[in-house]
Scaffold this active site. Structure first.
Site, PDB file in Angstrom:
ATOM      1  N   LYS A 264       0.848  -1.201   0.000  1.00 12.62           N
ATOM      2  CA  LYS A 264       0.000   0.000   0.000  1.00 12.62           C
ATOM      3  C   LYS A 264       0.879   1.244   0.000  1.00 12.62           C
ATOM      4  O   LYS A 264       1.937   1.254   0.626  1.00 12.62           O
ATOM      5  CB  LYS A 264      -0.881   0.022   1.257  1.00 12.62           C
ATOM      6  CG  LYS A 264      -2.049  -0.931   1.215  1.00 12.62           C
ATOM      7  CD  LYS A 264      -2.933  -0.752   2.435  1.00 12.62           C
ATOM      8  CE  LYS A 264      -4.062  -1.766   2.469  1.00 12.62           C
ATOM      9  NZ  LYS A 264      -5.067  -1.578   1.418  1.00 12.62           N
ATOM     10  N   ARG A 338     -10.656 -11.201   1.579  1.00 14.57           N
ATOM     11  CA  ARG A 338     -11.597 -12.174   1.015  1.00 14.57           C
ATOM     12  C   ARG A 338     -11.008 -13.591   1.054  1.00 14.57           C
ATOM     13  O   ARG A 338     -11.748 -14.565   1.073  1.00 14.57           O
ATOM     14  CB  ARG A 338     -12.003 -11.745  -0.406  1.00 14.57           C
ATOM     15  CG  ARG A 338     -10.881 -11.768  -1.403  1.00 14.57           C
ATOM     16  CD  ARG A 338     -11.221 -11.000  -2.681  1.00 14.57           C
ATOM     17  NE  ARG A 338     -11.150  -9.535  -2.457  1.00 14.57           N
ATOM     18  CZ  ARG A 338     -11.426  -8.640  -3.391  1.00 14.57           C
ATOM     19  NH1 ARG A 338     -11.813  -9.023  -4.592  1.00 14.57           N
ATOM     20  NH2 ARG A 338     -11.323  -7.348  -3.129  1.00 14.57           N
TER      21      ARG A 338
HETATM   22  N1  BES Z   1      -8.135  -3.654   4.023  1.00 17.60           N
HETATM   23  C1  BES Z   1      -8.333  -3.227   2.689  1.00 17.60           C
HETATM   24  C2  BES Z   1      -9.618  -2.421   2.506  1.00 17.60           C
HETATM   25  C3  BES Z   1      -9.684  -1.103   3.239  1.00 17.60           C
HETATM   26  C4  BES Z   1      -9.389   0.071   2.574  1.00 17.60           C
HETATM   27  C5  BES Z   1     -10.096  -1.055   4.545  1.00 17.60           C
HETATM   28  C6  BES Z   1      -9.487   1.275   3.250  1.00 17.60           C
HETATM   29  C7  BES Z   1     -10.178   0.141   5.222  1.00 17.60           C
HETATM   30  C8  BES Z   1      -9.892   1.320   4.577  1.00 17.60           C
HETATM   31  C9  BES Z   1      -8.391  -4.428   1.749  1.00 17.60           C
HETATM   32  O1  BES Z   1      -7.656  -5.532   2.150  1.00 17.60           O
HETATM   33  C10 BES Z   1      -7.822  -3.964   0.449  1.00 17.60           C
HETATM   34  O2  BES Z   1      -6.709  -3.560   0.440  1.00 17.60           O
HETATM   35  N2  BES Z   1      -8.625  -4.012  -0.601  1.00 17.60           N
HETATM   36  C11 BES Z   1      -8.194  -3.568  -1.874  1.00 17.60           C
HETATM   37  C12 BES Z   1      -8.745  -4.513  -2.902  1.00 17.60           C
HETATM   38  C13 BES Z   1      -8.155  -4.363  -4.264  1.00 17.60           C
HETATM   39  C14 BES Z   1      -6.686  -4.755  -4.281  1.00 17.60           C
HETATM   40  C15 BES Z   1      -8.930  -5.235  -5.228  1.00 17.60           C
HETATM   41  C16 BES Z   1      -8.721  -2.145  -2.083  1.00 17.60           C
HETATM   42  O3  BES Z   1      -9.792  -1.829  -1.596  1.00 17.60           O
HETATM   43  O4  BES Z   1      -8.030  -1.363  -2.727  1.00 17.60           O
HETATM   44 ZN    ZN Z   2      -5.607  -5.399   1.594  1.00 18.06          ZN
END
Ligand code: BES
Ligand code: ZN
Ligand code: ZN
Length: 488
Positions: A264, A338
């Site tokens: 991230k 997921r």
């Molecule tokens: N934990 C994140 C989602 C999230 C984002 C929670 C902001 C709280 C605040 C999740 O694991 C994630 O990173 N999802 C990705 C999915 C993508 C790679 C398809 C996302 O939302 O960008």
């Molecule tokens: Zn994630």
């Protein structure tokens, strides 16, 4: 967190008194403050000179006899919602006028059950401030934990509201604290603490060895790069031994989500200690279920892992076989929630055969784009199930909004080389509903609902409505009331 004591009549004996007033009451000039002779003149003057109009959120201090009387406006009576009441109570309690006050009397404008419950939520949830790591000599030093003497007769339903709000704040404490403290081991210790001595509870914990032996390979893959242990904690609560029916709750517990090798960026990573908010919500619900002795059979499943980056991390392009046999191509290591949930959901369904299953997870950033920060996302193919949850959302102010769930979405999570892919091939479109569609592949036709709390579980900055900075406890009130009230 403030503490509430009930008293049937105003006593005006505290160094501070909060008087909630709506404009209809002001017009009619019948409220308890006026019955207190020393205050009568000041209040009448205040209203006569129109220094205080009683607008929503308007707060005015009267200093008198070394005491402070804080009048707090609620606006027009018909326009004042229960949420407004929570917001105004929080505003009054945390106002600068009460900065150093330890004990305060609060006089409601009305003695209606729903109003008193909203006031209690405003006190217990609204005055929660995350200050564990703030030295006491900082500029904003103030007393947030106050004793509040609420003028109302104590009733069982009010005690219940207090208990549930304490569950909410317990969840918030877990989420707000450091990721290296709130690990899977910490969760295990807390589960043992909460359930200690409770007879109708059985705990089973799958550690790395058991996860491997049973084939929860998606869960293991996510944790691969971490020095913390993966764990699936299952708590079986038998609140109704005369019944076979049970409901399962599954929570995402990523104690930290760095994104993994798909790391991230700055700006997105700083709050990822909150990626266990689904799991933390279930801890609060577990506490509530035990404290309220809810008469349902409930299976809590808490999937714990850390998505860390390192030479052992799982990799984009990997194909991994899930617990239920489906193979998954890893399109992005940041879509890890997921994966943990998929294994937990199919494990619970196969081994515990629940009649219903709800999962709760900080699953997709896209949910923020769709719904903003106040509403969690609800997805389920079962409209009846959705309607029940939506109704409870309205009653509890734990807000959810439905997004669609339909079978054709399956096309978007197809893989050329495996049964499924953990990211959607419709780039940038419908990230929240395609994530839910991925989960649906593991639900084996069990009635299922998915709650995406990614945008509601943790608030940055000054917070919103009656929540301050940080964790909100999203889902705790909703699920507690659902368990308490749903009819099969
Ligand atoms: N934990 C994140 C989602 C999230 C984002 C929670 C902001 C709280 C605040 C999740 O694991 C994630 O990173 N999802 C990705 C999915 C993508 C790679 C398809 C996302 O939302 O960008
Ligand atoms: Zn994630
Ligand atoms: Zn995540």
């Amino acid at each position: 967190m403030s503490v509430i004591k009930f008293r049937p009549k105003p006593q005006f004996d505290k160094s501070a008194t909060i008087l909630l007033l709506d404009q209809d009451i002001i017009k009619k000039k019948v409220f308890p403050g006026l019955a207190y002779p020393p205050l009568k003149n000041s209040l009448e003057n205040l209203l006569k000179t129109q220094q205080f109009a009683g607008d929503k959120g308007e707060i005015f201090p009267i200093i008198f006899d070394g005491k402070i009387f804080l009048v707090a406006g609620l606006g027009k009576a018909q326009e004042c919602t229960l949420r407004d009441i929570r917001i105004v109570v929080r505003k009054a309690l945390l106002s600068v006028f009460l900065k150093t006050i330890k004990s305060v009397e609060l006089i409601p404008h009305k003695n209606d059950d729903e109003v008193i419950k909203a006031i209690i939520e405003g006190i217990v949830i609204g005055s929660y401030v995350w200050e564990k790591y703030r030295s006491s000599n900082t500029d904003n030093e103030r007393i947030c934990k106050k004793d509040v003497c609420l003028v109302s007769v104590s009733k069982k339903i009010y005690e219940e509201t207090i208990t549930i709000c304490q569950g909410v704040n317990y969840t918030r404490d877990l989420i707000n604290d450091n990721a290296d403290l709130i690990t899977s081991d910490y969760f295990e210790k807390e589960v043992r603490k909460i359930t200690k001595g409770i007879k109708n509870v059985a705990i089973s914990i799958l550690n790395e060895k058991e996860l491997r032996a049973k084939g929860l390979n998606l869960h293991l893959a996510v944790n691969q790069g971490s020095n913390k242990k993966p764990k699936l904690i299952i708590i079986k609560y038998r609140g109704n031994p005369h019944q076979k029916r049970s409901i399962a709750l599954v929570g995402k517990g990523l104690t930290f989500d760095s994104g993994g090798l798909n790391l991230k960026p700055s700006g997105s990573i700083e709050t990822m200690r909150s990626d266990m908010s689904g799991a933390a919500a279930l801890m609060g619900v577990l506490k509530n279920v035990i404290n309220l002795k809810i008469k349902k059979n409930i299976i809590f499943a808490i999937g714990l892992a850390e998505n860390a980056i390192g030479s052992k991390s799982y990799k984009p392009g990997d194909i991994i076989k899930s617990y239920n046999g489906l193979t998954v191509e890893i399109g992005n290591t940041d879509a890890e929630g997921r994966l943990v949930l998929a294994d937990a959901i199919s494990f619970v369904i196969k081994n515990y055969k629940p009649n219903q299953l709800i999962d709760i997870a900080t699953l997709t950033g896209a949910c923020t784009v769709a719904l903003g920060y106040d509403y969690s996302g609800l997805m389920t193919p079962d409209q009846n199930f959705a309607d029940k949850l939506l109704k409870i959302s309205g009653e509890t102010d734990d807000l959810i909004w439905q997004l669609p769930s339909y079978p054709e979405l399956k096309d978007s999570i197809k893989s050329d080389i495996a049964d499924l892919k953990n990211i959607s091939n419709q780039r940038g479109a419908g990230g929240t509903i395609t994530a839910a569609e991925f989960l649906r592949q593991f639900t084996e036709n069990t009635p299922w609902a998915h709650l995406d709390i990614a945008s509601t579980a943790f608030l940055e900055g000054k917070g919103r409505t009656y929540y301050g900075y940080g964790a909100t406890g999203a889902g705790v009130r909703l699920l507690t009331h659902y368990l308490k009230n749903y009819q099969e």
